[in-house]
Design a protein around this motif. Structure first.
Motif, mmCIF file in Angstrom:
data_model
loop_
_atom_site.group_PDB
_atom_site.id
_atom_site.type_symbol
_atom_site.label_atom_id
_atom_site.label_comp_id
_atom_site.label_asym_id
_atom_site.label_seq_id
_atom_site.Cartn_x
_atom_site.Cartn_y
_atom_site.Cartn_z
ATOM 1 N N LEU A 231 0.852 -1.178 0.000
ATOM 2 C CA LEU A 231 0.000 0.000 0.000
ATOM 3 C C LEU A 231 0.895 1.237 0.000
ATOM 4 N N THR A 232 0.682 2.107 -0.965
ATOM 5 C CA THR A 232 1.561 3.240 -1.177
ATOM 6 C C THR A 232 1.478 4.236 -0.040
ATOM 7 N N GLY A 233 2.648 4.682 0.467
ATOM 8 C CA GLY A 233 2.697 5.803 1.383
ATOM 9 C C GLY A 233 2.464 5.484 2.837
ATOM 10 N N ALA A 234 2.143 4.277 3.211
ATOM 11 C CA ALA A 234 1.852 3.947 4.608
ATOM 12 C C ALA A 234 3.101 3.424 5.284
ATOM 13 N N PRO A 235 3.346 3.802 6.562
ATOM 14 C CA PRO A 235 4.514 3.284 7.277
ATOM 15 C C PRO A 235 4.372 1.799 7.515
ATOM 16 N N VAL B 12 -3.805 2.580 7.404
ATOM 17 C CA VAL B 12 -2.858 1.851 6.556
ATOM 18 C C VAL B 12 -2.800 2.511 5.183
ATOM 19 N N LEU B 13 -3.934 3.071 4.771
ATOM 20 C CA LEU B 13 -3.992 3.880 3.563
ATOM 21 C C LEU B 13 -4.127 5.344 3.946
ATOM 22 N N ALA B 14 -3.378 6.201 3.275
ATOM 23 C CA ALA B 14 -3.532 7.641 3.440
ATOM 24 C C ALA B 14 -4.348 8.176 2.262
ATOM 25 N N PRO B 15 -4.981 9.345 2.411
ATOM 26 C CA PRO B 15 -5.751 9.905 1.289
ATOM 27 C C PRO B 15 -4.933 9.940 0.005
ATOM 28 N N GLY B 16 -5.504 9.420 -1.053
ATOM 29 C CA GLY B 16 -4.822 9.400 -2.346
ATOM 30 C C GLY B 16 -3.973 8.171 -2.587
ATOM 31 N N ASP B 17 -3.729 7.344 -1.569
ATOM 32 C CA ASP B 17 -2.944 6.120 -1.739
ATOM 33 C C ASP B 17 -3.730 5.092 -2.554
ATOM 34 N N SER B 18 -3.001 4.197 -3.186
ATOM 35 C CA SER B 18 -3.645 3.179 -4.010
ATOM 36 C C SER B 18 -3.791 1.865 -3.259
ATOM 37 N N LEU B 19 -4.859 1.152 -3.597
ATOM 38 C CA LEU B 19 -5.025 -0.213 -3.105
ATOM 39 C C LEU B 19 -4.169 -1.142 -3.946
ATOM 40 N N ALA C 299 -19.995 4.795 -2.122
ATOM 41 C CA ALA C 299 -20.182 5.354 -0.787
ATOM 42 C C ALA C 299 -19.221 6.507 -0.497
ATOM 43 N N GLY C 300 -18.280 6.768 -1.418
ATOM 44 C CA GLY C 300 -17.391 7.907 -1.273
ATOM 45 C C GLY C 300 -16.056 7.634 -0.631
ATOM 46 N N TYR C 301 -15.719 6.366 -0.390
ATOM 47 C CA TYR C 301 -14.448 6.039 0.254
ATOM 48 C C TYR C 301 -13.309 5.829 -0.737
ATOM 49 N N LEU C 302 -13.614 5.343 -1.920
ATOM 50 C CA LEU C 302 -12.590 5.022 -2.913
ATOM 51 C C LEU C 302 -12.881 5.728 -4.225
ATOM 52 N N VAL C 303 -11.831 5.854 -5.026
ATOM 53 C CA VAL C 303 -11.950 6.449 -6.361
ATOM 54 C C VAL C 303 -11.235 5.537 -7.345
ATOM 55 N N SER C 304 -11.899 5.169 -8.421
ATOM 56 C CA SER C 304 -11.280 4.333 -9.451
ATOM 57 C C SER C 304 -10.887 5.206 -10.633
ATOM 58 N N THR D 276 -7.237 1.839 -8.099
ATOM 59 C CA THR D 276 -8.215 2.229 -7.089
ATOM 60 C C THR D 276 -7.491 2.953 -5.972
ATOM 61 N N PHE D 277 -7.988 4.125 -5.624
ATOM 62 C CA PHE D 277 -7.311 4.993 -4.665
ATOM 63 C C PHE D 277 -8.259 5.409 -3.546
ATOM 64 N N LEU D 278 -7.679 5.643 -2.376
ATOM 65 C CA LEU D 278 -8.465 6.180 -1.286
ATOM 66 C C LEU D 278 -8.843 7.619 -1.620
ATOM 67 N N ALA D 279 -10.112 7.962 -1.397
ATOM 68 C CA ALA D 279 -10.566 9.316 -1.687
ATOM 69 C C ALA D 279 -9.767 10.329 -0.866
ATOM 70 N N GLU D 280 -9.551 11.511 -1.457
ATOM 71 C CA GLU D 280 -8.808 12.560 -0.753
ATOM 72 C C GLU D 280 -9.566 13.049 0.470
ATOM 73 N N SER D 281 -10.894 13.003 0.404
ATOM 74 C CA SER D 281 -11.735 13.420 1.521
ATOM 75 C C SER D 281 -12.766 12.329 1.780
ATOM 76 N N LEU D 282 -12.714 11.718 2.953
ATOM 77 C CA LEU D 282 -13.630 10.631 3.269
ATOM 78 C C LEU D 282 -14.998 11.182 3.664
#
Length: 242
Positions: A3-7, A41-48, A75-80, A88-94
């Motif tokens: 997962l991109t960007g997560a420690p 584990v995912l930050a806004p904008g990170d990819s699954l 539901a507004g949590y992810l963006v394809s 597939t990315f985590l939405a910038e604003s949940l």
């Protein structure tokens, strides 16, 4: 792929994205993805990870992963995104909590769900041990058909009526008000999460399995089917509300 960007993403994502229970594959997949999102584990904008990897790690089909991702996108949590850098990315604003909604603690959710399991699994088993009248049998089929045909605005109401009909079929008058009170608590929780079309279709299948088992006089099958149904709702509620 991590997962991109997560420690320390590999350790965290492997702990969360583990095989689900196949009886509620869609609901558990949604719950696991939401858990991954909400625990950071995912930050806004990170990819699954890609669908293929998620399917392997969760032990489900790619179709199930695709449906879960689609539902969470709606539901507004992810963006394809399509194209070379798509995915597939985590939405910038949940999604923000609904204004004016009273928060529910993990204890509140667990208590309502555990009581539901005790009451409704027991009701299904008991109903299957009884010799139902023609009116009772027809009533169960009718309530189930109402749920299948319900629009989104009416779904919770018709779903509640079906579960109350099952409690009535158990033949214990004292059980019905207990199930009704618990359904009020449960619906207050369910009203805080979106209606997912895949989950509704799965619930319809589970409702049919419950009713068929009751009418066949098979308490073990009726109890198992209701147990699976209750577990599916629990996975979504914990996923969205924890």
């Amino acid at each position: 792929m991590t997962l991109t960007g997560a420690p320390e993403p590999r350790q965290a994502s492997e702990a969360l994205l583990r095989p689900v229970r196949l009886g509620n594959a869609f609901e558990d997949t949604v719950g696991r993805l939401l858990e991954t999102i909400k625990l950071g584990v995912l930050a806004p904008g990170d990819s699954l990870p890609p669908e293929r990897e998620l399917a392997v790690r969760l032990g489900v089909s790619r179709d199930t992963v695709r449906e879960a991702i689609k539902s969470l996108a709606e539901a507004g949590y992810l963006v394809s995104r399509r194209g070379r850098y798509g995915g597939t990315f985590l939405a910038e604003s949940l999604p923000a909590p609904t204004a004016g909604v009273v928060g529910f603690s993990r204890t509140d959710i667990d208590d309502a769900l555990r009581l539901r399991e005790i009451l409704e699994v027991g009701a299904a088993r008991l109903a299957a041990t009884r010799t139902l009248t023609a009116a009772e049998r027809e009533g169960l089929w009718s309530r189930m058909a109402d749920v299948r045909c319900a629009c989104a605005d009416d779904y919770r109401r018709f779903d509640s009526r079906l579960h109350l009909a099952i409690a009535e079929a158990a033949g214990s008058p004292s059980l019905v008000p207990l199930v009704a009170e618990n359904r009020m608590r449960l619906n207050a929780l369910l009203d805080q999460i979106p209606l997912l079309r895949r989950n509704i279709a799965h619930s319809d299948e589970q409702h049919e399995a419950i009713i068929i088992a009751i009418l066949a006089g098979d308490p073990d099958a009726a109890g198992s089917a209701m147990q699976a149904h209750v577990a599916g709702s629990a996975a979504l509620l914990h996923g969205f509300l924890d």
